[in-house]
Structures are given as C-alpha cells and as structure tokens.
Design a protein around this motif. Structure first.
Motif, PDB file in Angstrom:
ATOM      1  N   GLN A   1      -0.003  -7.522  -5.830  1.00  0.00           N
ATOM      2  CA  GLN A   1      -1.381  -7.662  -5.342  1.00  0.00           C
ATOM      3  C   GLN A   1      -1.925  -9.042  -5.684  1.00  0.00           C
ATOM      4  OE1 GLN A   1      -2.921  -5.753  -3.325  1.00  0.00           O
ATOM      5  NE2 GLN A   1      -1.640  -3.923  -3.379  1.00  0.00           N
ATOM      6  N   SER A   2      -1.597  -9.522  -6.881  1.00  0.00           N
ATOM      7  CA  SER A   2      -2.000 -10.877  -7.269  1.00  0.00           C
ATOM      8  C   SER A   2      -1.345 -11.912  -6.362  1.00  0.00           C
ATOM      9  CB  SER A   2      -1.620 -11.144  -8.730  1.00  0.00           C
ATOM     10  OG  SER A   2      -2.305 -10.270  -9.602  1.00  0.00           O
TER      11      SER A   2
ATOM     12  N   ILE B   1      -0.285 -11.524  -3.309  1.00  0.00           N
ATOM     13  CA  ILE B   1      -0.873 -11.467  -1.962  1.00  0.00           C
ATOM     14  C   ILE B   1      -2.186 -12.245  -1.920  1.00  0.00           C
ATOM     15  CG2 ILE B   1      -1.942  -9.921  -0.267  1.00  0.00           C
ATOM     16  CD1 ILE B   1       0.217  -7.834  -1.074  1.00  0.00           C
ATOM     17  N   ALA B   2      -2.989 -12.111  -2.954  1.00  0.00           N
ATOM     18  CA  ALA B   2      -4.234 -12.872  -3.017  1.00  0.00           C
ATOM     19  C   ALA B   2      -3.959 -14.376  -3.045  1.00  0.00           C
ATOM     20  CB  ALA B   2      -5.035 -12.458  -4.253  1.00  0.00           C
ATOM     21  N   GLU B   3      -2.903 -14.770  -3.725  1.00  0.00           N
ATOM     22  CA  GLU B   3      -2.518 -16.185  -3.764  1.00  0.00           C
ATOM     23  C   GLU B   3      -2.080 -16.658  -2.384  1.00  0.00           C
ATOM     24  OE1 GLU B   3       0.417 -16.040  -6.886  1.00  0.00           O
ATOM     25  OE2 GLU B   3      -1.058 -15.118  -8.223  1.00  0.00           O
ATOM     26  N   HIS B   4      -1.397 -15.795  -1.644  1.00  0.00           N
ATOM     27  CA  HIS B   4      -1.000 -16.134  -0.283  1.00  0.00           C
ATOM     28  C   HIS B   4      -2.230 -16.313   0.614  1.00  0.00           C
ATOM     29  CE1 HIS B   4       2.936 -14.878  -1.664  1.00  0.00           C
ATOM     30  NE2 HIS B   4       3.485 -15.231  -0.520  1.00  0.00           N
ATOM     31  N   GLU B   5      -3.217 -15.471   0.404  1.00  0.00           N
ATOM     32  CA  GLU B   5      -4.452 -15.586   1.197  1.00  0.00           C
ATOM     33  C   GLU B   5      -5.103 -16.952   0.980  1.00  0.00           C
ATOM     34  OE1 GLU B   5      -5.616 -13.717   3.474  1.00  0.00           O
ATOM     35  OE2 GLU B   5      -5.381 -11.574   3.052  1.00  0.00           O
ATOM     36  N   ALA B   6      -5.065 -17.451  -0.262  1.00  0.00           N
ATOM     37  CA  ALA B   6      -5.661 -18.756  -0.562  1.00  0.00           C
ATOM     38  C   ALA B   6      -4.896 -19.881   0.134  1.00  0.00           C
ATOM     39  CB  ALA B   6      -5.682 -18.975  -2.080  1.00  0.00           C
ATOM     40  N   ILE B   7      -3.580 -19.774   0.152  1.00  0.00           N
ATOM     41  CA  ILE B   7      -2.757 -20.772   0.848  1.00  0.00           C
ATOM     42  C   ILE B   7      -3.073 -20.744   2.343  1.00  0.00           C
ATOM     43  CG2 ILE B   7      -0.402 -21.467   1.452  1.00  0.00           C
ATOM     44  CD1 ILE B   7       0.469 -20.054  -1.219  1.00  0.00           C
ATOM     45  N   TYR B   8      -3.113 -19.545   2.891  1.00  0.00           N
ATOM     46  CA  TYR B   8      -3.393 -19.364   4.318  1.00  0.00           C
ATOM     47  C   TYR B   8      -4.753 -19.943   4.691  1.00  0.00           C
ATOM     48  CZ  TYR B   8      -4.680 -16.764   8.569  1.00  0.00           C
ATOM     49  OH  TYR B   8      -5.117 -16.413   9.821  1.00  0.00           O
ATOM     50  N   ALA B   9      -5.764 -19.680   3.878  1.00  0.00           N
ATOM     51  CA  ALA B   9      -7.114 -20.175   4.165  1.00  0.00           C
ATOM     52  C   ALA B   9      -7.149 -21.698   4.194  1.00  0.00           C
ATOM     53  CB  ALA B   9      -8.106 -19.631   3.131  1.00  0.00           C
ATOM     54  N   ALA B  10      -6.445 -22.316   3.254  1.00  0.00           N
ATOM     55  CA  ALA B  10      -6.426 -23.779   3.193  1.00  0.00           C
ATOM     56  C   ALA B  10      -5.712 -24.376   4.408  1.00  0.00           C
ATOM     57  CB  ALA B  10      -5.746 -24.238   1.907  1.00  0.00           C
TER      58      ALA B  10
ATOM     59  N   SER C   1       0.825  -1.215   0.000  1.00  0.00           N
ATOM     60  CA  SER C   1       0.000   0.000   0.000  1.00  0.00           C
ATOM     61  C   SER C   1       0.857   1.262   0.000  1.00  0.00           C
ATOM     62  CB  SER C   1      -0.930   0.002   1.219  1.00  0.00           C
ATOM     63  OG  SER C   1      -0.191   0.171   2.426  1.00  0.00           O
ATOM     64  N   GLN C   2       2.121   1.109   0.440  1.00  0.00           N
ATOM     65  CA  GLN C   2       3.045   2.243   0.470  1.00  0.00           C
ATOM     66  C   GLN C   2       4.014   2.234  -0.717  1.00  0.00           C
ATOM     67  OE1 GLN C   2       4.689   2.956   4.575  1.00  0.00           O
ATOM     68  NE2 GLN C   2       3.430   1.187   5.116  1.00  0.00           N
ATOM     69  N   GLY C   3       3.760   1.332  -1.657  1.00  0.00           N
ATOM     70  CA  GLY C   3       4.612   1.264  -2.837  1.00  0.00           C
ATOM     71  C   GLY C   3       5.943   0.601  -2.600  1.00  0.00           C
ATOM     72  N   VAL C   4       6.047  -0.189  -1.523  1.00  0.00           N
ATOM     73  CA  VAL C   4       7.280  -0.898  -1.184  1.00  0.00           C
ATOM     74  C   VAL C   4       7.116  -2.371  -1.559  1.00  0.00           C
ATOM     75  CG1 VAL C   4       8.841  -1.593   0.674  1.00  0.00           C
ATOM     76  CG2 VAL C   4       7.769   0.679   0.719  1.00  0.00           C
ATOM     77  N   LEU C   5       8.106  -2.936  -2.259  1.00  0.00           N
ATOM     78  CA  LEU C   5       8.025  -4.353  -2.592  1.00  0.00           C
ATOM     79  C   LEU C   5       7.988  -5.162  -1.294  1.00  0.00           C
ATOM     80  CD1 LEU C   5      10.568  -4.699  -5.554  1.00  0.00           C
ATOM     81  CD2 LEU C   5       8.081  -4.471  -5.665  1.00  0.00           C
ATOM     82  N   PRO C   6       6.968  -5.989  -1.096  1.00  0.00           N
ATOM     83  CA  PRO C   6       6.777  -6.675   0.193  1.00  0.00           C
ATOM     84  C   PRO C   6       7.587  -7.961   0.340  1.00  0.00           C
ATOM     85  CG  PRO C   6       4.932  -7.137  -1.241  1.00  0.00           C
ATOM     86  CD  PRO C   6       5.825  -6.194  -2.006  1.00  0.00           C
ATOM     87  N   LEU C   7       8.874  -7.875   0.082  1.00  0.00           N
ATOM     88  CA  LEU C   7       9.723  -9.062   0.123  1.00  0.00           C
ATOM     89  C   LEU C   7       9.881  -9.631   1.527  1.00  0.00           C
ATOM     90  CD1 LEU C   7      12.500  -7.959  -2.401  1.00  0.00           C
ATOM     91  CD2 LEU C   7      10.767  -9.730  -2.748  1.00  0.00           C
ATOM     92  N   GLU C   8       9.974  -8.752   2.523  1.00  0.00           N
ATOM     93  CA  GLU C   8      10.165  -9.238   3.891  1.00  0.00           C
ATOM     94  C   GLU C   8       8.940 -10.014   4.370  1.00  0.00           C
ATOM     95  OE1 GLU C   8      12.944  -9.277   5.560  1.00  0.00           O
ATOM     96  OE2 GLU C   8      13.904  -8.288   3.852  1.00  0.00           O
ATOM     97  N   GLY C   9       7.766  -9.486   4.089  1.00  0.00           N
ATOM     98  CA  GLY C   9       6.552 -10.187   4.469  1.00  0.00           C
ATOM     99  C   GLY C   9       6.397 -11.485   3.707  1.00  0.00           C
ATOM    100  N   ASP C  10       6.802 -11.479   2.451  1.00  0.00           N
ATOM    101  CA  ASP C  10       6.739 -12.684   1.629  1.00  0.00           C
ATOM    102  C   ASP C  10       7.606 -13.784   2.224  1.00  0.00           C
ATOM    103  OD1 ASP C  10       6.153 -14.365  -0.469  1.00  0.00           O
ATOM    104  OD2 ASP C  10       7.450 -13.361  -1.916  1.00  0.00           O
ATOM    105  N   ARG C  11       8.821 -13.424   2.562  1.00  0.00           N
ATOM    106  CA  ARG C  11       9.718 -14.407   3.180  1.00  0.00           C
ATOM    107  C   ARG C  11       9.162 -14.894   4.515  1.00  0.00           C
ATOM    108  NH1 ARG C  11      16.192 -14.654   3.359  1.00  0.00           N
ATOM    109  NH2 ARG C  11      16.395 -16.455   4.725  1.00  0.00           N
ATOM    110  N   ALA C  12       8.633 -13.971   5.312  1.00  0.00           N
ATOM    111  CA  ALA C  12       8.092 -14.338   6.622  1.00  0.00           C
ATOM    112  C   ALA C  12       6.927 -15.316   6.475  1.00  0.00           C
ATOM    113  CB  ALA C  12       7.646 -13.088   7.374  1.00  0.00           C
ATOM    114  N   PHE C  13       6.113 -15.123   5.440  1.00  0.00           N
ATOM    115  CA  PHE C  13       4.967 -16.007   5.213  1.00  0.00           C
ATOM    116  C   PHE C  13       5.424 -17.433   4.900  1.00  0.00           C
ATOM    117  CE2 PHE C  13       1.874 -17.957   2.268  1.00  0.00           C
ATOM    118  CZ  PHE C  13       0.757 -17.993   3.101  1.00  0.00           C
ATOM    119  N   HIS C  14       6.330 -17.566   3.948  1.00  0.00           N
ATOM    120  CA  HIS C  14       6.796 -18.901   3.566  1.00  0.00           C
ATOM    121  C   HIS C  14       7.606 -19.547   4.696  1.00  0.00           C
ATOM    122  CE1 HIS C  14       5.445 -19.010  -0.644  1.00  0.00           C
ATOM    123  NE2 HIS C  14       5.603 -17.697  -0.599  1.00  0.00           N
TER     124      HIS C  14
END
Length: 236
Positions: free
Chosen positions: A190-191, A193-202, A135-148
C-alpha cells in the motif's frame, strides 16, 4: 598448469564464501546463531545490506536459516539434500534497488518531458491493476512491472527499456524472492502504491525534477523496507 578464467565476484558472494568457510571449519557449529548483521559488517568492513544479501544467499543454498525475531542460525548439512545454487550472475537485491534509483530516476525525469497521453494512460491502468490485486490479497507484481515499463516506454529508448527489463528479470530471481518473502506485505505494498501515485502525478504534470525526486523517494523507501530489522519481518 592451464590458466583459469577469472570472474569478478559480487561482494555478497565474497562475504558468503567467507562465512561458509568458517562454518565448514567449525567456527560456527550447526544450531548456533551467527553474529548480528551489524557485527558481521563491522568485522568484514562492509555494509549491512551486503551482509544481508550474503545471508539470504546462504539461506537459499541451505547453509543457514533466518528465524524472524531471533536471528540467523547455522543448519546441519550432514543429512541435507543438495540445495539450489545461486547463479554467479545473480544481482544482490539491495544493490539492485540502488542501481534502479540512479537509472530510473533519470528515466522518470525524461518521461515527464516526453510522455504522451497513451503513456500516462498505461501508467494509470498499471496503478489501478496494483490496487485491484492488493485489495484481493495478491502481491501486485504484474502491475508494478507494467507501471515501470510504461514510464521507460515513454522515453522511446530501447536500450533503457531493455535495461529496466533486465532489472525486473533479476527482481524475480531467488535472492529477491526470498528477501521479499520476509518484508513484502500488503501494508508495504500500500505504501509502494502511494509512492507510484506520486511518480505518476509528477509525470502527468510534466515536472521533470519532481518526477526524479518521486522515483528517488520510492527507491529509497523500498531499500529501507528490505533493510529493516529482522524483528520487523513478517512471520510465516
């Protein structure tokens, strides 16, 4: 003559060596455009993703320039300073995504069976961090790594954890960074992140098959984003 150590070479490096040799021999002069990826792949008998990895490696090393919307052009190296060299151990980014699909698909399946509340909380916080950065225009690499990382930590297997960490170390390498510079945008994230939401939900539903399928879909879509036509690459 003493024997030399034999080292297995990654396919993209073999392709790059052939193209560099042709350039050095004058087959492709400075300023000329190289054949299209599909034509190079056909002539070399390899996949287009492998050709793309080779071209990105050559760009990092200062042999060619990728001009989005136009093609890949040979650079004049006569007056260029020495460019950085790709380490022989560097993984090709598209090949890396395919490997992650296999390994992390099973990890997601395991996590669906084993994840505890604290693991699911860590996944949720990671996705929220990705959303905040995006949302702040920053590539969310840290959150991506934290998720996996949160997913694999739920499995309680240090070998799997270190394997995923090695994937991420390569994710920060020069090849992936350069390729991502062309195709990673806020829209693509954004796409993702939506894919991560699907993984999380499952995983939260403890549905192992759905978690595996969602991770496979995420990796397939990631591979497609990085394999898109250069005409769809963002411009600088």
């Amino acid at each position: 003559m003493p024997l030399q150590t034999v080292e297995p070479k990654r396919l993209y490096r073999q392709i790059a060596e052939q193209l560099r040799s042709l350039i050095s021999q004058g087959e492709f002069a400075a300023g000329t455009r190289l054949p299209a990826e599909r034509d190079l792949a056909k002539q070399l008998g390899v996949s287009r993703p492998s050709v793309r990895e080779a071209l990105i490696a050559m760009e990092v090393e200062g042999w060619v320039e990728v001009r989005t919307g136009s093609g890949v052009y040979v650079l004049d190296r006569s007056s260029r300073t020495k460019a950085p060299q790709i380490a022989p151990t560097e993984w090709g980014p598209l090949e890396l995504i395919r490997a992650r699909r296999v390994v992390e698909g099973e990890i997601a399946s395991m996590a669906a069976a084993l994840a505890k509340r604290k693991d699911m909380t860590a996944m949720r916080l990671a996705i929220d961090a990705m959303k905040s950065d995006a949302s702040q225009g920053v590539l969310p690499l840290e959150g991506d790594r934290a998720f996996h990382t949160a997913i694999v930590e739920a499995c309680g297997n240090v070998v799997l954890l270190e394997t995923v960490q090695s994937f991420w170390d390569s994710r920060r390498g020069p090849l992936f960074t350069r390729l991502g510079g062309y195709f990673e945008t806020m829209k693509s994230w954004q796409s993702a992140i939506a894919e991560h939401e699907a993984i999380y939900a499952a995983i939260c539903a403890h549905d192992a098959a759905a978690a595996r399928a969602a991770m496979h879909a995420h990796m397939d879509k990631s591979h497609a984003r990085f394999s898109a036509s250069w005409r769809r690459a963002k411009t600088n």
